[in-house]
Design a protein around this motif. Structure first.
Motif, PDB file in Angstrom:
ATOM      1  N   ALA A 187       0.829  -1.204   0.000  1.00 17.27           N
ATOM      2  CA  ALA A 187       0.000   0.000   0.000  1.00 17.27           C
ATOM      3  C   ALA A 187       0.863   1.254   0.000  1.00 17.27           C
ATOM      4  O   ALA A 187       0.536   2.256  -0.651  1.00 17.27           O
TER       5      ALA A 187
ATOM      6  N   ALA B  59     -10.359   3.709  10.246  1.00 16.20           N
ATOM      7  CA  ALA B  59      -9.605   3.053   9.168  1.00 16.20           C
ATOM      8  C   ALA B  59      -9.615   3.918   7.906  1.00 16.20           C
ATOM      9  O   ALA B  59      -8.586   4.047   7.218  1.00 16.20           O
ATOM     10  N   LEU B  60     -10.765   4.509   7.611  1.00 17.51           N
ATOM     11  CA  LEU B  60     -10.829   5.380   6.434  1.00 17.51           C
ATOM     12  C   LEU B  60      -9.944   6.603   6.617  1.00 17.51           C
ATOM     13  O   LEU B  60      -9.292   7.076   5.665  1.00 17.51           O
TER      14      LEU B  60
ATOM     15  N   HIS C 109      -7.165   6.770   8.400  1.00 10.56           N
ATOM     16  CA  HIS C 109      -5.778   6.324   8.189  1.00 10.56           C
ATOM     17  C   HIS C 109      -5.498   6.148   6.700  1.00 10.56           C
ATOM     18  O   HIS C 109      -4.394   6.458   6.214  1.00 10.56           O
ATOM     19  N   TYR C 110      -6.509   5.633   6.015  1.00  9.49           N
ATOM     20  CA  TYR C 110      -6.337   5.437   4.575  1.00  9.49           C
ATOM     21  C   TYR C 110      -6.089   6.774   3.873  1.00  9.49           C
ATOM     22  O   TYR C 110      -5.192   6.885   3.026  1.00  9.49           O
TER      23      TYR C 110
ATOM     24  N   ALA D 132      -2.972   8.013   1.744  1.00  4.37           N
ATOM     25  CA  ALA D 132      -3.097   8.506   0.374  1.00  4.37           C
ATOM     26  C   ALA D 132      -2.464   9.888   0.201  1.00  4.37           C
ATOM     27  O   ALA D 132      -1.974  10.226  -0.878  1.00  4.37           O
TER      28      ALA D 132
ATOM     29  N   GLY E 111       0.674   3.990   8.663  1.00  4.24           N
ATOM     30  CA  GLY E 111      -0.173   2.813   8.414  1.00  4.24           C
ATOM     31  C   GLY E 111      -0.135   1.785   9.515  1.00  4.24           C
ATOM     32  O   GLY E 111      -0.878   0.825   9.509  1.00  4.24           O
TER      33      GLY E 111
ATOM     34  N   ALA F 222      -3.535   1.241  11.725  1.00  2.65           N
ATOM     35  CA  ALA F 222      -4.601   0.519  11.038  1.00  2.65           C
ATOM     36  C   ALA F 222      -4.283  -0.969  10.958  1.00  2.65           C
ATOM     37  O   ALA F 222      -5.163  -1.819  11.138  1.00  2.65           O
TER      38      ALA F 222
ATOM     39  N   THR G 159      -6.669   1.827  -2.980  1.00  2.00           N
ATOM     40  CA  THR G 159      -7.808   1.396  -2.161  1.00  2.00           C
ATOM     41  C   THR G 159      -7.797  -0.109  -1.949  1.00  2.00           C
ATOM     42  O   THR G 159      -7.910  -0.605  -0.824  1.00  2.00           O
TER      43      THR G 159
ATOM     44  N   TYR H  90      -4.750  -1.428   0.052  1.00  2.00           N
ATOM     45  CA  TYR H  90      -4.935  -1.139   1.479  1.00  2.00           C
ATOM     46  C   TYR H  90      -5.866  -2.181   2.119  1.00  2.00           C
ATOM     47  O   TYR H  90      -5.571  -2.735   3.190  1.00  2.00           O
TER      48      TYR H  90
END
Length: 383
Positions: free
Chosen positions: A4, A62-63, A65-66, A70, A76, A79, A136, A139
């Motif tokens: 990721a 989680a979103l 952290h995503y 990004a 990371g 998460a 996405t 991840y």
């Protein structure tokens, strides 16, 4: 999350796009949770009430952290750790990884749809949208892998813990622990007591292989003294059990109520000490009874067979064999002769000698004493 991170390094989300996506996090998280409820039956009840609120917060985290990933602002690690613990939690809640992986797939699809719907109006170029899609799913794949690792580790840990508890229970049973101790061990091991248990002794190296062919509730120990293993088999069909162990050097004790299996174990141990040829203790009850007190049996033989001591050894041996056959065949001369491979007249002559040596031979108590004294195969001969 190496894969990721590599994908994130190829993507350059500007602050405007990130801000627009963060504004939709709550809505996106709610849609993900609802889709999981609708499409993964195992979570229909788990995601309601207080638990549902907790999971919604976890999805939003989680979103978040995503999006940090990004935009190049996250490690990371958090998460991944959370996903690992989620996998462990699935074991505690009694769910398999299949349900969680399905939830991840549903979540990935909904997340991408919602994030793409926010990124495109924010002006993200088409080329970057493709990279965004790759990130996405990379991840989600790595979160799935972290959860799978947590699930596997928790299962392994629980398996080891339960195995230790089962071994502890087996030791308590063999030691004849009191009922309160046994019930506590049963509860700790999560073991369902059967009606009966049958103890089986066999070489330690054969214990685990034999265990795998038996009822999965069988208790097993393979570290007893003298390289001995023991199986405690629940509600055994004895004939079937003996067949299953026919190619192993096993001694099978009697079935006993589960809390009294120490008696089955003790009999199997004593049977093995008598002879390496004993397999089914139920077929050798006379030998086991007569050998229960070795000194008493020796005294009984010495007293009961005392009249033979004054005779020459060969004569004493012939008369002892004749007396044993006479007792076993209840005085039927032809059957005694056939058992000894002699003429019936020889039996008649020897029995005349024996009646002179044992004047009370017809008395019931003397018959019982002599039957016991001569009943154990392999007993030392007089003389």
């Amino acid at each position: 999350m190496s894969h990721a991170f590599r994908k994130a390094s190829e993507l350059a989300l500007d602050e405007t796009t990130v801000t627009a996506l963060r504004a939709e996090l709550r809505t996106t998280a709610d849609e993900i949770v609802q889709a999981i409820i609708d499409e993964v039956p195992s979570y229909a009840n788990a995601l309601s009430g207080r638990m549902g609120a907790t999971i919604r917060r976890a999805v939003r985290t989680a979103l978040g952290h995503y999006l940090d990933l990004a935009s190049g602002n996250a490690t990371g690690g958090d998460a991944g750790d959370a996903a690992y613990e989620l996998g462990r939690g699935e074991v505690r809640d009694g769910r398999s990884m299949d349900a969680l992986l399905s939830a991840y797939r549903v979540g990935a699809r909904v997340a991408w749809r919602c994030l793409a719907a926010g990124a495109v109006p924010a002006g993200l170029p088409a080329a970057e949208v493709a990279k965004f899609a790759e990130l996405t799913f990379a991840y989600i794949d790595e979160l799935s892998a972290a959860s799978a690792a947590g699930h596997a580790d928790e299962l392994a840990a629980r398996g080891r813990d339960r195995e230790r508890h089962l071994e502890h229970l087996a030791r308590d049973l063999l030691a004849g622990a009191n009922p309160d101790v046994l019930l506590a061990s049963v509860q700790q091991a999560g073991w369902q007591p059967p009606v009966s248990l049958t103890a089986v002794l066999l070489p330690a190296a054969q214990a685990r292989p034999a265990y795998r062919t038996l009822d999965p509730s069988t208790l097993v120990l393979d570290d007893l003294p003298d390289a001995t293993g023991v199986l405690l088999v629940p509600d055994a069909d004895r004939s079937r059990l003996l067949r299953q162990l026919s190619d192993r050097a096993a001694v099978v004790g009697p079935a006993r109520p589960w809390a009294r299996v120490s008696a089955s174990y003790a009999r199997a141990v004593r049977a093995r000490s008598l002879s390496c040829d004993i397999r089914d203790t139920e077929e050798h009850l006379p030998e086991l009874v007569l050998s229960a007190d070795v000194d008493a049996f020796a005294d009984l033989r010495a007293r009961a067979l005392a009249p033979l001591r004054a005779l020459p050894a060969a004569t004493a041996r012939r008369l002892e064999e004749t007396l044993q056959a006479w007792l076993l065949h209840q005085g039927r001369r032809d059957e005694v002769a056939a058992a000894l491979f002699v003429h019936p007249q020889t039996v008649r002559y020897r029995m005349s000698q024996l009646r002179d040596l044992f004047p009370e031979l017809a008395l019931p108590h003397r018959v019982l004493e002599l039957t016991l004294a001569l009943g154990l195969r392999g007993a030392p001969r007089t003389g």
